[in-house]
Enzyme design. Sequence first.
Site, PDB file in Angstrom:
ATOM      1  CG  ASN A  24      13.480  -3.221  31.570  1.00  0.00           C
ATOM      2  OD1 ASN A  24      13.473  -4.197  32.324  1.00  0.00           O
ATOM      3  ND2 ASN A  24      14.484  -2.957  30.744  1.00  0.00           N
ATOM      4  CD  GLU A  25       6.237  -2.556  27.894  1.00  0.00           C
ATOM      5  OE1 GLU A  25       6.269  -1.339  28.174  1.00  0.00           O
ATOM      6  OE2 GLU A  25       5.965  -2.969  26.751  1.00  0.00           O
ATOM      7  N   PRO A  26       6.128  -0.688  32.345  1.00  0.00           N
ATOM      8  CG  PRO A  26       4.499   0.934  31.959  1.00  0.00           C
ATOM      9  CD  PRO A  26       5.307  -0.126  31.265  1.00  0.00           C
TER      10      PRO A  26
END
Length: 498
Positions: A169-171
């Site tokens: 879950n990236e920025p």
Amino acid sequence: MKHKDISYKRAGKFEESRYEKIHNVVFDNSIIASIAVAEEISNLIKSKQKTNEKCIIGLATGSSPIAVYNELIRLHNEEKLSFHNVITFNLDEYLPMHKKDIQSYYYFMHEHLFNHIDILPENIHIPDGTVSNDVLYQYCVDYELKIRDTGGLDYQLLGIGRTGHIGFNEPGSHLNSGTRSITLDHLTRSDAAASFQGIENVPRKAITMGIGTVMAAKRIVLLGWGQHKSQIIKETIEGDISSEVPATYLQNHQNTTFVLDNEAGGALTRNKTSWLVKPSVWNEELKSKAIVWLCEKTNKSILKLTDKDYNDNSMSSLLAEQGKSYNLNIEMFNKLQHTITGWPGGKPNSDDLKRPERSTPAKKRVLIFSPHPDDDVISMGGTLDRLIEQGHEVHVAYQTSGNIAVSDQEALKFAEVSNSLNNNKINTGIINDLVNKNIDSIDTKDIRNLKGLIRRSESLAATRSLKLNDKNVYFLNLPFYETGKIKKNKLSEKIFLL
Ligand code: F6R
């Protein structure tokens, strides 16, 4: 030391941890921390066994959980911990990625855990990196539903990426996100570059459980090791909740613990700038640390710090103990001055009393251990140069061959040159192996040997340019390294001197 239950260990005294919004425990090193985490998992599995329940565990890959998995394997082998009632769901998998690829999380999980315990194969769930685009969305929805239908995660193990990702879950990830495909951040891909032999080979996408999936777990433990994680860990624990640092969502989870080693916990306010949150015993080390910090904070050089600067930044007790800022500044200035020397091995016939190095004996025997060929010149090239130039007897020992860092193209180039020099009579085996090699297959012994020789010549070029005699350079080629894979063997007593 035994840590029966990490969740009840106090992070720090109340005032000390007033900046912290996530419960965390800092251990002396990642091994004892991992043993404590494995013990918590094992206790959970056993308590579920007593009531005849399944134990649903979410698992992570990467370097962070490896020692936890090693300890779980030990508990299985030596203390009869059974995984028969365990159902696992892995956080993520690269896309596209085949199970048999050595970079796949499927491969990782089997190599590091599943092949060594008695978990039932049908209880293992890892997102499939081969699903085609047209069914991807439904595949992710089904993965999510499967977790819920099985009863929901009892325990989720996490690592954290330097972007603040959990899972992948990236920025920008949303609090309510579920399992889905995601585009990987550049920083995440560059962190993975070494195991893919270059960033260009790192997939751009992945399947990941969502933030919502993780947050639904009854218990979450995030592992953080090493100084390179300290900044993101501070931001996650002390910063505001923001989609820019997805791990900050964990601040709203009621049963989360971050398990850290000293280095990863080193940037937390209570560790890095303890004088801001608790009374201090001003020993020399703390004094230096605080004054250097004060310079950075006020953007002033040491000699310009004023009483007000000290007072405004929770350092009034230092002034009270030690007198005026003027004296403190001079003392610190002199101390720093004396750490600067052009004579790393000591200066002959000089009054060097105030330097950290002794002036006698002037000539020393220096042995530099370099983990890979090149670490010596990269990390202490200037000092190495000085030591040789100033007449010390310098020896460099390269601990490993470093062969894994040489690309196939580079190896092919050298094999072809050597073959041409020998009228195409040798190396055809190596050349064929290199030309026909898949990106994911392990190097043959000959290829590893060639790659090791290339690194050896490179380091000799470096040590010769520093005028170090070849006979003072040792290639230990420690066998634990020689797997052709990122995962190394256990350390042993053996060495090969070439
Ligand atoms: C792995 C995962 C990632 C890693 C993170 C840290 O399944 O989901 O979030 O936990 O990238 O990786 P390491 O542990 O290698 O520093």
